[in-house]
Scaffold this motif. Structure first.
Motif, mmCIF file in Angstrom:
data_model
loop_
_atom_site.group_PDB
_atom_site.id
_atom_site.type_symbol
_atom_site.label_atom_id
_atom_site.label_comp_id
_atom_site.label_asym_id
_atom_site.label_seq_id
_atom_site.Cartn_x
_atom_site.Cartn_y
_atom_site.Cartn_z
ATOM 1 N N THR A 1 52.037 32.186 47.858
ATOM 2 C CA THR A 1 50.843 32.627 47.117
ATOM 3 C C THR A 1 49.553 32.101 47.747
ATOM 4 N N THR B 1 43.936 31.016 47.822
ATOM 5 C CA THR B 1 44.939 31.764 47.064
ATOM 6 C C THR B 1 44.787 33.243 47.380
ATOM 7 N N ASN C 1 46.274 35.059 38.090
ATOM 8 C CA ASN C 1 45.806 33.745 37.654
ATOM 9 C C ASN C 1 46.032 33.568 36.149
ATOM 10 N N TRP C 2 47.267 33.226 35.774
ATOM 11 C CA TRP C 2 47.600 33.092 34.348
ATOM 12 C C TRP C 2 46.918 31.883 33.704
ATOM 13 N N ASP C 3 46.468 30.914 34.517
ATOM 14 C CA ASP C 3 45.740 29.763 33.967
ATOM 15 C C ASP C 3 44.471 30.219 33.250
ATOM 16 N N LYS C 4 43.831 31.254 33.784
ATOM 17 C CA LYS C 4 42.602 31.777 33.169
ATOM 18 C C LYS C 4 42.884 32.309 31.765
ATOM 19 N N ILE D 1 42.222 39.395 35.080
ATOM 20 C CA ILE D 1 42.965 38.841 36.223
ATOM 21 C C ILE D 1 43.631 39.932 37.063
#
Length: 465
Positions: free
Chosen positions: A232, A243, A249-252, A376
């Motif tokens: 990634t 990246t 970007n699941w953190d977002k 995302i």
């Protein structure tokens, strides 16, 4: 008699009819694909202009501005679809934050010294400019003679041509991405495009109607799976690790709030003539673009020319919508050409379906976590759909131009407007020796100069018998 009733029911339930009554389960996916097509483009102008004004000055309000941008886009779209008195064209158009003003707003921010004051001056100018465009829209009927099919068709052609490069940039992963044009980005976009075409022409019913939505969902799944198979991250030519653009970007999403209330006037408007005059000129320009968008949408989606009331109401909605947007700290709201491409490709013009998309936009503003899921989306996934949609706008322009016989006069208007007008806009460096305001108006894209040349030629060239 029975056959007539069945035919009427079929017409009433068709997504190809503007006022057709379709079930909610059918309207939801049709509306969602409109939101997915314009979501990133709706927020990008705010990120750019707050950056120009000094991002550090907007640390507290930027999230509010983005939240308000989604809510306003949804509300103004509903006004455009259903109309409030004369305001709103009752046309299948999605409204959103305009990118056409970016150039002039950058100039205004520099003149005003940036910061909150600079952004406030942009808001003040947008309030006045929006009211000015509303008045312009009210008197559009006597100006209609300047917009025959050959002129509006040329404008629609210029809109489509200017968007194709945007779609191709997304196809490669986004031109600002470190891995722009990588094999991975191109492969993802190509697979999404193939899925959309297969669903559009190889299936019937919901999967055909909602081919864009299902194609984008497939793109999400492909990117999620690739995240487990491929690296990634990569190292750039400067030795810095980055990246890859297709990574989700699941953190977002995890960090986003579940609920947030919009704020009225998060940035206080400042009224300064140095900002108002150039912005008012741009509102004239965006009115011409809106005429082109509505003409392309009606021609491509409904197979006819737009009426006086549709054009007038649509331009007035542009103006009032931009004024409302400025009161909530949002840049002007105008018709979104991306969604015109979606309408012309799918022929889905159903008002109820589009209103579901507008309501989803409002929910995204109230529920930031939902908005984060959409935000995302990798550019390559969007690009796989965008190239098809934007090319459809070009075809709508060709349909409009060929509505009348292609006489020598009409061919001259189209060829010179696209050759000189669109050529100048697409290569704005040729205007570098002229005053700055000329570059701001004519250099942003090929749409404005092409429209200007087409209108002038239509006036000065003698009519043919």
């Amino acid at each position: 008699m029975k056959n007539e009733k069945l035919h009427t029911d079929s017409q009433m339930g068709s997504p190809y009819q503007f006022e057709g009554k379709i079930p909610l389960k059918q309207a939801i996916p049709l509306g969602l694909q409109h939101v997915l097509a314009m979501f990133v483009g709706n927020l990008t102008p705010i990120l750019i202009i707050t950056g120009v004004c000094g991002a550090e000055n907007f640390a507290d309000v930027q999230v509010t501005l983005l939240q308000n941008a989604m809510i306003i886009a949804g509300v103004v779209t509903l006004i455009q679809l259903y109309a409030v008195g004369p305001i709103g064209g009752k046309v299948p158009i999605i409204m959103g934050t305009s990118s056409g003003f970016i150039g002039v707003f950058q100039s205004v921010a520099n003149i005003m010294g940036g910061g909150i004051i600079g952004y406030g001056a942009i808001m003040g100018a947008s309030i006045i400019g929006g009211l000015f465009e509303t008045v312009l829209g009210a008197f559009l009927k006597p100006l209609r003679r300047f917009f025959p099919a050959v002129v509006t068709g040329t404008v629609v052609l210029a809109i489509g041509l200017s968007l194709i490069s945007v779609g191709v940039a997304s196809f490669g992963g986004g031109s600002s991405a470190p891995d722009y044009g990588s094999l991975e980005n191109l492969a993802i976009a190509l697979v999404v495009m193939i899925i959309i075409l297969a669903l559009k022409h190889g299936t019937k019913g919901l999967t055909s109607y909602s081919c864009i939505l299902f194609g984008i969902i497939a793109g999400y799944i492909i990117c999620a799976v690739l995240g487990f198979i491929l690296p990634t991250t990569a190292v750039g030519a400067d030795g810095v690790e980055y990246t890859k653009a297709w990574v989700l970007n699941w953190d977002k999403v995890a960090q986003a709030k579940w609920f947030a209330i919009p704020k009225f006037m998060p940035v206080k408007p400042v009224f300064d003539m140095r900002a108002i005059v150039p912005v008012m000129i741009m509102f004239i320009v965006t009115a011409v673009e809106t005429v082109g968008d509505i003409s392309g949408c009606i021609e491509g989606g409904m197979g006819r020319e737009a009426t006086d009331s549709e054009l007038s109401g649509g331009v007035m909605c542009d103006g009032i919508g931009s004024t409302i947007a400025a009161l909530f700290g949002v840049l002007p709201n105008t018709s979104f050409s991306q969604n015109v491409g979606l309408v012309t490709m799918t022929k889905i013009v159903n008002r109820f379906a589009l209103s579901i998309g507008a309501i989803f936009l409002i929910l995204c503003g109230l529920l930031p976590k939902l908005a984060a899921v959409v935000s995302i989306m990798p550019q390559s996934v969007l690009g796989g759909a965008a190239v098809i949609m934007f090319s459809s706008i070009v075809m709508s322009g060709i349909q409009l131009v060929t509505k009348e016989p292609l006489t020598a006069r009409n061919m001259t208007i189209v060829s010179v407007a696209l050759g000189l007008g669109y050529g100048i806009g697409a290569n704005s460096a040729v205007l570098s020796g002229l005053p700055n305001f000329v570059s701001l108006i004519f250099g942003g894209s090929g749409i404005v100069p092409a429209a200007f040349v087409a209108i002038i030629l239509n006036i000065v060239l003698p009519k043919e018998d």
